[in-house]
Scaffold this motif. Structure first.
Motif, PDB file in Angstrom:
ATOM      1  N   ALA A 177       1.188  -0.798  -0.063  1.00 29.83           N
ATOM      2  CA  ALA A 177       0.002  -0.297  -0.012  1.00 29.83           C
ATOM      3  C   ALA A 177       0.807   1.378  -0.232  1.00 29.83           C
ATOM      4  O   ALA A 177       2.152   1.087   0.938  1.00 29.83           O
ATOM      5  CB  ALA A 177      -1.030   0.062   1.283  1.00 29.83           C
ATOM      6  N   CYS A 178       0.571   2.157  -0.666  1.00 30.41           N
ATOM      7  CA  CYS A 178       1.433   3.581  -0.883  1.00 30.41           C
ATOM      8  C   CYS A 178      -0.051   4.624  -0.371  1.00 30.41           C
ATOM      9  O   CYS A 178      -0.801   4.545  -1.218  1.00 30.41           O
ATOM     10  CB  CYS A 178       1.630   3.217  -2.009  1.00 30.41           C
ATOM     11  SG  CYS A 178       2.913   5.424  -1.921  1.00 30.41           S
ATOM     12  N   HIS A 219       7.270  -4.779   8.576  1.00 26.52           N
ATOM     13  CA  HIS A 219       8.030  -5.014   8.110  1.00 26.52           C
ATOM     14  C   HIS A 219       7.890  -4.856   6.622  1.00 26.52           C
ATOM     15  O   HIS A 219       7.858  -5.776   6.137  1.00 26.52           O
ATOM     16  CB  HIS A 219       8.280  -6.505   8.125  1.00 26.52           C
ATOM     17  CG  HIS A 219       8.927  -6.861   9.741  1.00 26.52           C
ATOM     18  ND1 HIS A 219      10.291  -6.562  10.153  1.00 26.52           N
ATOM     19  CD2 HIS A 219       8.446  -7.694  10.699  1.00 26.52           C
ATOM     20  CE1 HIS A 219       9.695  -6.981  11.354  1.00 26.52           C
ATOM     21  NE2 HIS A 219       9.352  -7.577  12.084  1.00 26.52           N
ATOM     22  N   GLY A 220       7.535  -3.881   6.414  1.00 24.19           N
ATOM     23  CA  GLY A 220       6.905  -3.370   5.190  1.00 24.19           C
ATOM     24  C   GLY A 220       7.630  -2.586   4.275  1.00 24.19           C
ATOM     25  O   GLY A 220       7.427  -2.824   3.269  1.00 24.19           O
ATOM     26  N   ALA A 221       9.137  -2.677   4.553  1.00 22.17           N
ATOM     27  CA  ALA A 221      10.028  -2.047   4.110  1.00 22.17           C
ATOM     28  C   ALA A 221      10.384  -3.326   2.342  1.00 22.17           C
ATOM     29  O   ALA A 221      10.983  -2.743   1.592  1.00 22.17           O
ATOM     30  CB  ALA A 221      11.614  -1.857   4.289  1.00 22.17           C
ATOM     31  N   VAL A 222      10.283  -4.488   2.772  1.00 22.64           N
ATOM     32  CA  VAL A 222       9.877  -5.641   2.115  1.00 22.64           C
ATOM     33  C   VAL A 222       9.424  -5.348   0.269  1.00 22.64           C
ATOM     34  O   VAL A 222       9.677  -5.992  -0.542  1.00 22.64           O
ATOM     35  CB  VAL A 222       9.518  -6.978   3.040  1.00 22.64           C
ATOM     36  CG1 VAL A 222       8.737  -7.281   2.413  1.00 22.64           C
ATOM     37  CG2 VAL A 222      10.960  -7.837   1.803  1.00 22.64           C
ATOM     38  N   CYS A 223       8.159  -4.070   0.483  1.00 23.19           N
ATOM     39  CA  CYS A 223       7.535  -4.198  -0.128  1.00 23.19           C
ATOM     40  C   CYS A 223       8.352  -3.173  -1.619  1.00 23.19           C
ATOM     41  O   CYS A 223       7.798  -3.385  -2.553  1.00 23.19           O
ATOM     42  CB  CYS A 223       6.170  -3.417  -0.113  1.00 23.19           C
ATOM     43  SG  CYS A 223       5.511  -3.380   1.012  1.00 23.19           S
ATOM     44  N   GLY A 228       7.036  -5.433 -10.073  1.00 27.25           N
ATOM     45  CA  GLY A 228       6.239  -4.117 -10.599  1.00 27.25           C
ATOM     46  C   GLY A 228       6.208  -3.159  -9.682  1.00 27.25           C
ATOM     47  O   GLY A 228       5.549  -2.117 -10.136  1.00 27.25           O
ATOM     48  N   VAL A 229       6.064  -3.577  -8.620  1.00 31.45           N
ATOM     49  CA  VAL A 229       5.495  -2.636  -7.025  1.00 31.45           C
ATOM     50  C   VAL A 229       5.996  -0.802  -8.012  1.00 31.45           C
ATOM     51  O   VAL A 229       6.220  -0.002  -8.038  1.00 31.45           O
ATOM     52  CB  VAL A 229       5.477  -2.060  -5.796  1.00 31.45           C
ATOM     53  CG1 VAL A 229       5.864  -1.442  -4.747  1.00 31.45           C
ATOM     54  CG2 VAL A 229       5.199  -3.797  -5.346  1.00 31.45           C
ATOM     55  N   LEU A 230       7.581  -1.270  -7.820  1.00 38.90           N
ATOM     56  CA  LEU A 230       7.774   0.333  -8.038  1.00 38.90           C
ATOM     57  C   LEU A 230       8.175   0.841  -9.391  1.00 38.90           C
ATOM     58  O   LEU A 230       8.131   1.637  -9.356  1.00 38.90           O
ATOM     59  CB  LEU A 230      10.274  -0.121  -7.224  1.00 38.90           C
ATOM     60  CG  LEU A 230       9.835  -0.205  -6.797  1.00 38.90           C
ATOM     61  CD1 LEU A 230      12.300  -0.070  -6.134  1.00 38.90           C
ATOM     62  CD2 LEU A 230       9.964   0.835  -5.105  1.00 38.90           C
ATOM     63  N   ALA A 293      14.192   4.050 -16.294  1.00 40.91           N
ATOM     64  CA  ALA A 293      14.237   3.590 -17.852  1.00 40.91           C
ATOM     65  C   ALA A 293      15.666   1.490 -17.641  1.00 40.91           C
ATOM     66  O   ALA A 293      15.052   1.018 -18.000  1.00 40.91           O
ATOM     67  CB  ALA A 293      15.713   4.327 -17.976  1.00 40.91           C
ATOM     68  N   MET A 294      15.929   1.784 -16.503  1.00 40.98           N
ATOM     69  CA  MET A 294      16.684   0.443 -15.506  1.00 40.98           C
ATOM     70  C   MET A 294      15.835  -0.540 -15.156  1.00 40.98           C
ATOM     71  O   MET A 294      16.409  -1.716 -15.636  1.00 40.98           O
ATOM     72  CB  MET A 294      17.764   0.814 -15.399  1.00 40.98           C
ATOM     73  CG  MET A 294      19.238   1.575 -16.118  1.00 40.98           C
ATOM     74  SD  MET A 294      20.698   1.809 -15.355  1.00 40.98           S
ATOM     75  CE  MET A 294      21.435   0.657 -15.176  1.00 40.98           C
ATOM     76  N   GLY A 295      15.198   0.295 -14.638  1.00 43.96           N
ATOM     77  CA  GLY A 295      14.188  -0.692 -13.983  1.00 43.96           C
ATOM     78  C   GLY A 295      14.958  -1.512 -12.554  1.00 43.96           C
ATOM     79  O   GLY A 295      14.223  -2.738 -12.605  1.00 43.96           O
ATOM     80  N   ARG A 296      15.749  -0.139 -11.901  1.00 39.02           N
ATOM     81  CA  ARG A 296      16.318  -1.277 -10.368  1.00 39.02           C
ATOM     82  C   ARG A 296      16.683  -0.310 -10.042  1.00 39.02           C
ATOM     83  O   ARG A 296      16.521   0.878 -10.438  1.00 39.02           O
ATOM     84  CB  ARG A 296      17.924  -1.624 -11.383  1.00 39.02           C
ATOM     85  CG  ARG A 296      18.245  -1.035 -12.272  1.00 39.02           C
ATOM     86  CD  ARG A 296      19.693  -1.217 -12.419  1.00 39.02           C
ATOM     87  NE  ARG A 296      20.980  -1.503 -11.367  1.00 39.02           N
ATOM     88  CZ  ARG A 296      21.986  -1.508 -11.600  1.00 39.02           C
ATOM     89  NH1 ARG A 296      22.717  -1.894 -12.398  1.00 39.02           N
ATOM     90  NH2 ARG A 296      22.699  -1.968 -10.351  1.00 39.02           N
TER      91      ARG A 296
END
Length: 300
Positions: A177-178, A219-223, A228-230, A293-296
């Motif tokens: 969630a954001c 422990h939601g930092a792992v989201c 596809g989230v970022l 652009a790099m997706g990372r």
């Protein structure tokens, strides 16, 4: 007052009030980042588990002037709410088939957890570690059981198998969630700090901040690693963005407007971690950046 004196005093008083048939003891519990907390356990005769009440915050309350009587009453109330009626069968944990659907992951910092990482399976991600746990649901409520190397050996499992499970289970059991940072601040102690709120409010006026976590905010930092989230957040925000490791429970996202904020953001991360975040909940002092652009994700 030092912890040993306080713990001995609490043990005697809790033991006296609970009476015979209950074993009361204090154990050191190693938490994230090498933090040691002091857990009070009161185990009924015939029970193999007991809720843990951490004494550290109670010692602080005692030193601020709270009498011993109310402290003990709060502890006893907590036990009455969480005690099970009898022994709990933990034999299920020996079976990989019975636990595989609730194996999840969380993020911790590598530098602060070197000793822990010697005992557990993990995957490196930048300066962080993705580690595994079993999301427990049972008579004592929800909780987590850290997966150690010994569990892997017992199950005959491997890293590839666990990796496949955590990618499937964690987003399913703990959806991401954001929301806006203002919503989160109203629910935290930081929201009561006028100076800190002023700084963040001023920054938010210039740069809109979003908080990424799971729906439980645990422990939601792992989201940030969910598939596809970022990318979705980059599409919403219209480009690259910074990722601030607010704690193990959430990260803060803000657009990279190319205005040279890196140094100020790093300083803010260090200051917040040292003054506003509990030691066991600090994730990292590092500033990250998502390149659309790099997706990372990379270190900024």
């Amino acid at each position: 007052m030092n912890m040993k004196v306080f713990a001995d005093m609490i043990c005697r008083e809790v033991g006296r009030r609970l009476g015979e048939g209950v074993c009361v003891e204090v154990r050191d519990v190693r938490k994230n980042n090498g933090t040691i907390l002091h857990g009070l356990l009161a185990r009924k005769e015939g029970c193999n588990v007991a809720p843990t009440i951490y004494l550290d915050t109670y010692l602080e309350a005692y030193e601020r002037g709270m009498p011993l009587g109310p402290i003990v009453r709060r502890m006893l109330d907590a036990y009455q709410e969480n005690w099970g009626e009898g022994p709990i069968d933990m034999g299920f944990f020996r079976s990989f088939e019975r636990v595989r659907d609730r194996i999840c992951c969380r993020l911790i910092g590598r530098e602060r957890n070197e000793a822990l990482l010697e005992e557990i399976p993990y995957i490196e991600f930048l300066d962080l570690a993705v580690c595994f746990y079993y999301a427990y649901r049972g008579e004592l409520g929800d909780g987590m059981i850290q997966i150690n190397n010994s569990h892997m050996e017992m199950w005959g499992s491997n890293m590839m198998e666990l990796l496949a499970l955590l990618k499937r289970n964690t987003p399913r059991l703990f959806p991401w969630a954001c929301c806006g940072i203002e919503e989160v601040l109203t629910e935290t102690a930081c929201g009561d700090d006028a100076d800190f709120r002023h700084i963040l409010d001023a920054l938010c006026e210039e740069v809109p901040m979003k908080v990424l976590s799971n729906t439980k905010r645990l422990h939601g930092a792992v989201c940030m690693l969910y598939p596809g989230v970022l990318k979705e957040m980059a599409d919403r925000m219209g480009g690259d963005f910074f990722i601030l490791p607010s704690s193990v429970h959430e990260t803060i996202l803000l657009p990279d407007a190319g205005e040279g904020l890196n140094g100020a953001l790093r300083q803010m991360i260090r200051e917040v971690n040292s003054t506003k975040v509990a030691p066991e909940e600090v994730l990292s002092d590092t500033l990250y950046r998502y390149d659309r652009a790099m997706g990372r994700v990379m270190t900024a």
